[in-house]
Motif scaffolding. Structure first.
Motif, PDB file in Angstrom:
ATOM      1  N   ARG A 144     -14.537  -5.233   7.274  1.00 46.94           N
ATOM      2  CA  ARG A 144     -15.532  -5.978   6.509  1.00 46.94           C
ATOM      3  C   ARG A 144     -14.896  -7.138   5.751  1.00 46.94           C
ATOM      4  O   ARG A 144     -15.464  -8.230   5.671  1.00 46.94           O
ATOM      5  CB  ARG A 144     -16.264  -5.040   5.550  1.00 46.94           C
ATOM      6  N   ILE A 145     -13.709  -6.932   5.197  1.00 46.31           N
ATOM      7  CA  ILE A 145     -13.022  -8.026   4.509  1.00 46.31           C
ATOM      8  C   ILE A 145     -12.587  -9.088   5.518  1.00 46.31           C
ATOM      9  O   ILE A 145     -12.685 -10.294   5.254  1.00 46.31           O
ATOM     10  CB  ILE A 145     -11.810  -7.505   3.715  1.00 46.31           C
ATOM     11  N   ALA A 186      -8.901  10.564  -4.546  1.00 44.52           N
ATOM     12  CA  ALA A 186      -9.035   9.638  -5.669  1.00 44.52           C
ATOM     13  C   ALA A 186      -9.402   8.240  -5.168  1.00 44.52           C
ATOM     14  O   ALA A 186     -10.243   7.552  -5.775  1.00 44.52           O
ATOM     15  CB  ALA A 186      -7.739   9.592  -6.472  1.00 44.52           C
ATOM     16  N   ALA A 187      -8.780   7.829  -4.061  1.00 43.26           N
ATOM     17  CA  ALA A 187      -9.112   6.524  -3.473  1.00 43.26           C
ATOM     18  C   ALA A 187     -10.566   6.491  -3.026  1.00 43.26           C
ATOM     19  O   ALA A 187     -11.267   5.482  -3.221  1.00 43.26           O
ATOM     20  CB  ALA A 187      -8.182   6.225  -2.305  1.00 43.26           C
ATOM     21  N   ALA A 239      -3.282  -0.566   3.624  1.00 44.11           N
ATOM     22  CA  ALA A 239      -2.257   0.396   3.190  1.00 44.11           C
ATOM     23  C   ALA A 239      -2.782   1.822   3.266  1.00 44.11           C
ATOM     24  O   ALA A 239      -2.050   2.743   3.679  1.00 44.11           O
ATOM     25  CB  ALA A 239      -1.809   0.074   1.765  1.00 44.11           C
ATOM     26  N   LEU A 240      -4.034   2.031   2.888  1.00 44.27           N
ATOM     27  CA  LEU A 240      -4.634   3.366   2.998  1.00 44.27           C
ATOM     28  C   LEU A 240      -4.739   3.799   4.457  1.00 44.27           C
ATOM     29  O   LEU A 240      -4.465   4.965   4.792  1.00 44.27           O
ATOM     30  CB  LEU A 240      -6.018   3.366   2.344  1.00 44.27           C
ATOM     31  N   HIS A 241      -5.114   2.864   5.326  1.00 44.69           N
ATOM     32  CA  HIS A 241      -5.213   3.202   6.747  1.00 44.69           C
ATOM     33  C   HIS A 241      -3.840   3.503   7.341  1.00 44.69           C
ATOM     34  O   HIS A 241      -3.666   4.474   8.082  1.00 44.69           O
ATOM     35  CB  HIS A 241      -5.879   2.061   7.514  1.00 44.69           C
ATOM     36  N   ARG A 292     -11.946   5.321   8.351  1.00 44.98           N
ATOM     37  CA  ARG A 292     -12.856   4.759   7.346  1.00 44.98           C
ATOM     38  C   ARG A 292     -12.206   3.612   6.581  1.00 44.98           C
ATOM     39  O   ARG A 292     -12.904   2.667   6.168  1.00 44.98           O
ATOM     40  CB  ARG A 292     -13.338   5.838   6.384  1.00 44.98           C
ATOM     41  N   TYR A 293     -10.900   3.658   6.407  1.00 51.70           N
ATOM     42  CA  TYR A 293     -10.228   2.584   5.679  1.00 51.70           C
ATOM     43  C   TYR A 293     -10.107   1.327   6.540  1.00 51.70           C
ATOM     44  O   TYR A 293     -10.212   0.208   6.027  1.00 51.70           O
ATOM     45  CB  TYR A 293      -8.862   3.048   5.187  1.00 51.70           C
TER      46      TYR A 293
END
Length: 414
Positions: free
Chosen positions: A203-204, A144-145, A187-189, A196-197
């Motif tokens: 990039r941010i 979903a993410a 948080a995803l990483h 990939r996270y």
């Protein structure tokens, strides 16, 4: 052993488990399993107020984090029901796989009131998915993410870097939604370990280094033109609370990426204290200019929680005064903002004269408190682990932190 900090930490977690969580998991949820937007200072849920979608996802995060910290054991079903309802309400009815982003605002009955695709809201949907995966280990939440990220890349990526503010687009551009995307990607990483996270977080962070952090003023720039130039119409407004939030996030990024970027956390922390502290209270005011000229002398609750988070990572990195700072802010919050007639809510703000406003307690602030409690719990574990091996280390223990802090922070009030 830093007894005062540990005692303050125990008081804060006790307030959360015995007062805040019971309040926001009962009166803070309506009969349709939607989180309310706010609770009055008299303890009444204001159920007719419109619901910001991001608040639904922030409250899910708060209950999920409380469970993982061991502060609640019976709220998972409540959290899951509310998350399921939030997704049903905030995505288009025909968007069955949630591929077109979530809306901005709901009516009290859950009907969609504003379908704007707002970047800030998308960030908190991703954060909630990260914590949903962390709780369950079910890969469907990462899927979903990934669908949400694909939407961002296709529909909201900007040719100038980062993402547009919303669909339809608007100006000024802001660092704040990107900061929360940074938080969500990290948080995803952390939850998944998927590279990939972290690449998205990279990039941010590039935007942070290139545009958000001004190396001359050592401040975070809030508002920008389309091509990432500081917006001249905004008057150089600086939010010390966001500087503290970035100090904490950069530390998380350093730990996950292995990059030696901790100096940014140091510089932001010291500068936020230098220009942002109210001399009468030792807490952060809401808005200043880079030279410390106050623009809004009000003191909202949430910047103080970000101050605590930044102080915990600086203390853990070896800057001993930060432990005292964290202790002071925790105790002050408990004795003022959290010392309400109805246990479990908070004063949202104090005015420039030092009087508490009578504003309702916003549900959105619970996200800030839970994040701060998580940071405090991490430091408590570090201290107690160190106590098994020897005394907790303080300023000067590492060349990077000790020497720089000793040189730069001596005149700042504790």
């Amino acid at each position: 052993m830093p007894i005062k900090f540990l005692a303050a930490a125990d008081r804060l977690t006790s307030w959360c488990s015995s007062a805040a969580l019971p309040m926001w998991s009962s009166r803070g949820i309506d009969s349709e399993r939607r989180f309310v937007e706010q609770i009055s200072q008299q303890g009444l849920a204001e159920v007719e107020v419109h619901r910001r979608v991001r608040v639904q996802f922030r409250q899910y995060y708060s209950l999920a984090h409380s469970h993982l910290l061991g502060l609640s054991t019976d709220l998972l079903e409540t959290a899951e029901q509310a998350m399921t309802q939030a997704i049903a309400d905030s995505f288009d009815a025909d968007d069955l796989t949630q591929e077109r982003g979530c809306a901005l605002l709901l009516s009290a009955d859950g009907s969609m009131l504003d379908s704007t695709r707002d970047l800030y809201t998308q960030a908190f949907y991703l954060l909630a998915l990260a914590w949903r995966f962390r709780l369950s280990g079910d890969s469907k939440w990462l899927e979903a993410a990934d669908r949400e990220i694909a939407f961002l890349e296709k529909e909201m990526a900007s040719p100038e870097g980062g993402y547009i503010e919303s669909i339809p687009d608007r100006l000024p551009r802001r660092q704040n939604p990107h900061m929360h995307l940074f938080e969500a990607f990290l948080a995803l990483h952390e939850a998944s370990g998927a590279a990939r996270y972290l690449s998205l977080a990279d990039r941010i962070f590039h935007l942070f280094e290139a545009h958000f952090f001004n190396s001359e003023s050592e401040c975070i720039i809030e508002y920008f033109t389309q091509d990432w130039q500081p917006d001249p119409l905004q008057g150089g407004r600086i939010e010390p609370g966001h500087m503290m939030e970035w100090a904490w996030l950069v530390d998380q990024y350093a730990k996950q990426s292995g990059r030696s970027v901790g100096t940014y956390s140091q510089r932001l922390y010291l500068k936020a204290r230098e220009i942002g502290l109210d001399p009468a209270t030792g807490l952060l005011i809401d808005e200043v200019r880079a030279d410390g000229t106050p623009l809004r002398r009000t003191r909202r609750s949430w910047p103080q929680t970000e101050y605590i988070k930044a102080a915990t990572v600086l203390a853990q990195a070896g800057y001993a005064p930060a432990l005292d700072h964290a202790t002071f802010v925790i105790e002050t919050l408990l004795d003022t903002y959290l010392n309400t007639d109805v246990p479990g809510i908070w004063q949202d703000s104090y005015n420039a004269d030092g009087a508490a406003t009578d504003n309702p307690a916003p549900a959105s602030t619970f996200y800030h408190y839970m994040s701060a409690i998580g940071a405090v719990s991490n430091l408590v574990r570090a201290i107690r682990t160190a106590s098994l091996k020897g005394p907790f280390l303080g300023a000067g223990d590492t060349p990077e932190y000790g020497e720089n802090f000793a040189r730069r922070s001596g005149s700042y009030p504790h």
